[in-house]
Design a protein around this motif. Structure first.
Motif, mmCIF file in Angstrom:
data_model
loop_
_atom_site.group_PDB
_atom_site.id
_atom_site.type_symbol
_atom_site.label_atom_id
_atom_site.label_comp_id
_atom_site.label_asym_id
_atom_site.label_seq_id
_atom_site.Cartn_x
_atom_site.Cartn_y
_atom_site.Cartn_z
ATOM 1 N N LEU A 4 -85.590 49.825 39.404
ATOM 2 C CA LEU A 4 -84.365 50.380 38.819
ATOM 3 C C LEU A 4 -83.145 49.643 39.321
ATOM 4 O O LEU A 4 -83.132 49.092 40.428
ATOM 5 C CB LEU A 4 -84.246 51.866 39.144
ATOM 6 N N PHE A 5 -82.125 49.634 38.492
ATOM 7 C CA PHE A 5 -80.828 49.064 38.840
ATOM 8 C C PHE A 5 -79.751 49.900 38.160
ATOM 9 O O PHE A 5 -79.652 49.924 36.934
ATOM 10 C CB PHE A 5 -80.751 47.600 38.403
ATOM 11 N N ASN A 6 -78.988 50.617 38.953
ATOM 12 C CA ASN A 6 -77.885 51.453 38.456
ATOM 13 C C ASN A 6 -78.357 52.461 37.410
ATOM 14 O O ASN A 6 -77.923 52.460 36.263
ATOM 15 C CB ASN A 6 -76.768 50.582 37.881
ATOM 16 N N PHE A 61 -90.039 54.410 43.899
ATOM 17 C CA PHE A 61 -88.815 53.877 43.325
ATOM 18 C C PHE A 61 -88.444 52.593 44.075
ATOM 19 O O PHE A 61 -88.417 52.573 45.313
ATOM 20 C CB PHE A 61 -87.661 54.882 43.457
ATOM 21 N N VAL A 62 -88.158 51.535 43.335
ATOM 22 C CA VAL A 62 -87.698 50.287 43.953
ATOM 23 C C VAL A 62 -86.275 50.035 43.480
ATOM 24 O O VAL A 62 -86.034 49.662 42.332
ATOM 25 C CB VAL A 62 -88.604 49.098 43.584
ATOM 26 N N ASN A 63 -85.336 50.291 44.383
ATOM 27 C CA ASN A 63 -83.917 50.157 44.065
ATOM 28 C C ASN A 63 -83.509 48.691 44.211
ATOM 29 O O ASN A 63 -83.398 48.165 45.315
ATOM 30 C CB ASN A 63 -83.097 51.043 45.008
ATOM 31 N N ASN A 94 -74.835 55.277 42.598
ATOM 32 C CA ASN A 94 -75.309 56.290 43.536
ATOM 33 C C ASN A 94 -76.839 56.428 43.522
ATOM 34 O O ASN A 94 -77.372 57.421 44.007
ATOM 35 C CB ASN A 94 -74.662 57.646 43.180
ATOM 36 N N SER A 95 -77.540 55.435 43.005
ATOM 37 C CA SER A 95 -78.987 55.548 42.819
ATOM 38 C C SER A 95 -79.727 55.829 44.127
ATOM 39 O O SER A 95 -80.623 56.681 44.174
ATOM 40 C CB SER A 95 -79.542 54.270 42.183
ATOM 41 N N TRP A 96 -79.381 55.130 45.210
ATOM 42 C CA TRP A 96 -80.134 55.312 46.456
ATOM 43 C C TRP A 96 -79.939 56.711 47.028
ATOM 44 O O TRP A 96 -80.886 57.323 47.530
ATOM 45 C CB TRP A 96 -79.742 54.268 47.489
ATOM 46 N N ALA A 153 -89.808 55.021 48.486
ATOM 47 C CA ALA A 153 -88.752 54.189 47.914
ATOM 48 C C ALA A 153 -88.518 52.952 48.757
ATOM 49 O O ALA A 153 -88.721 52.948 49.971
ATOM 50 C CB ALA A 153 -87.456 54.985 47.785
ATOM 51 N N ILE A 154 -88.096 51.914 48.085
ATOM 52 C CA ILE A 154 -87.697 50.650 48.703
ATOM 53 C C ILE A 154 -86.312 50.319 48.178
ATOM 54 O O ILE A 154 -86.029 50.493 46.994
ATOM 55 C CB ILE A 154 -88.681 49.521 48.349
ATOM 56 N N CYS A 155 -85.454 49.834 49.062
ATOM 57 C CA CYS A 155 -84.094 49.450 48.656
ATOM 58 C C CYS A 155 -83.855 48.000 49.027
ATOM 59 O O CYS A 155 -83.948 47.629 50.202
ATOM 60 C CB CYS A 155 -83.062 50.357 49.333
#
Length: 325
Positions: free
Chosen positions: A20-22, A49-51, A57-59, A74-76
């Motif tokens: 995901l992105f934004n 979820f892979v940010n 504000n996704s994270w 999740a991964i950021c």
């Protein structure tokens, strides 16, 4: 939170990888929809979820979801690296028997997951690719997509209608073999086939209209599509043996040039001079032969150097993970 939502120590049935992105607005309804489907079918699961370097504000939304549901991982990334890198990072940590990938924009329906799982687990497909047969996109997107898919079918021999659909299902053994980088996410079925997983199928899936935000992909993805296709074709065929490509072209060019030059010299010194009435250095074909010899030699050396690089290199992505859940 119910006990059924807690991941057990045993092997999970499904891992859902979502790059995901934004997409902060779409994440809560997507999460709730997935959980509803999972609980209805009594699946053991994880949502990854892979940010990909979101600037909204996704994270924070993901952290809130993880607090409510222990099945959320999740991964950021430290910045935006692209969809391929995001998928690669997710594939490295999956624990499920069947891996589902889907986009975060709510255009993919989680209701498709049970049937996708059945196709992989019970009908023993290696990979199932979604086909958005009825799309909610303008002609400016659908027409280039049709051209891209037709070209990929011709190059790869895989009879799929929609290679770039984000909704796909894999055996876990398939994703363990995939090294996804650059823009290779478009060609995952091609890479899987090259790795020996040939039972690849397709399922018509629902394509939903975007509810929040705007698309993150511009027209450049179509202009780059041909180059990506040529790249993946080269990689899958000559990745481990680049000399087979460069060496073959090099030898062909060298011998063509050498043959022309030899014919000119033989005719000049031993022939009747009926063909060559001028000095070789005054003939354009003489210089063409020299160029062919030179190019052939360089291609052969390029293949030799590429072989040395392949032998001593370790494939890897260069993305940086700043946070994890």
């Amino acid at each position: 939170m119910s006990d059924s939502s807690i991941i057990s120590n045993s092997t999970l049935q499904i891992s859902i990888v979502i790059p995901l992105f934004n997409e902060d607005e779409s994440l809560p309804p997507l999460h709730d929809w997935i959980v509803k489907v999972m609980e209805k079918n009594n699946f053991s699961y994880e949502i990854i979820f892979v940010n990909d370097g979101s600037t909204d504000n996704s994270w924070n939304v993901i952290e809130e979801l993880a607090e409510k549901n222990k099945n959320v991982k999740a991964i950021c990334f430290s910045r935006n690296y692209g969809k391929s890198a995001a998928l690669d990072a997710g594939f490295k940590i999956v624990k499920g028997e069947v891996i589902i990938t889907m986009d975060a924009d709510l255009q993919d329906s989680p209701d498709e997951i049970p049937e996708l799982y059945d196709l992989i687990k019970n009908q023993e497909f290696d990979l199932i690719s979604g086909w958005k047969k009825k799309r909610h996109d303008p002609l400016s997107k659908t027409l280039p997509t049709k051209i891209f898919n037709a070209a990929t079918r011709a190059f790869s021999g895989i009879k799929l209608n929609d290679f770039n659909c984000g909704l796909k299902a894999y055996k876990v053994e398939v994703v363990r073999t995939l090294n996804v980088y650059g823009e290779m996410h478009r060609y995952l079925p091609v890479l899987a086939k090259w790795n020996g997983f040939t039972k690849i199928g397709e399922k018509v899936v629902e394509h939903r209209a975007r509810q929040f935000g705007s698309t993150k992909f511009g027209l450049e993805r179509f202009t780059n599509g041909l180059l990506d296709l040529l790249s993946v074709t080269f990689i899958t065929r000559f990745k481990k043996k680049p000399m087979h490509f460069f060496g073959t072209l090099g030898l062909l060019s060298f011998f063509i040039g050498f043959g022309i030059a030899l014919a000119i010299l033989v005719e000049k010194f031993f022939g009747s001079n009926m063909i060559i009435e001028r000095e070789p250095v005054d003939m354009p074909i003489f210089y063409i032969s020299l160029l062919a010899i030179s190019v052939g030699t360089q291609l052969f050396l390029a293949g030799f150097i590429a072989e040395m690089i392949v032998i001593h290199s370790n494939e890897r992505n260069d993305y940086i993970i700043s946070k994890e859940i």
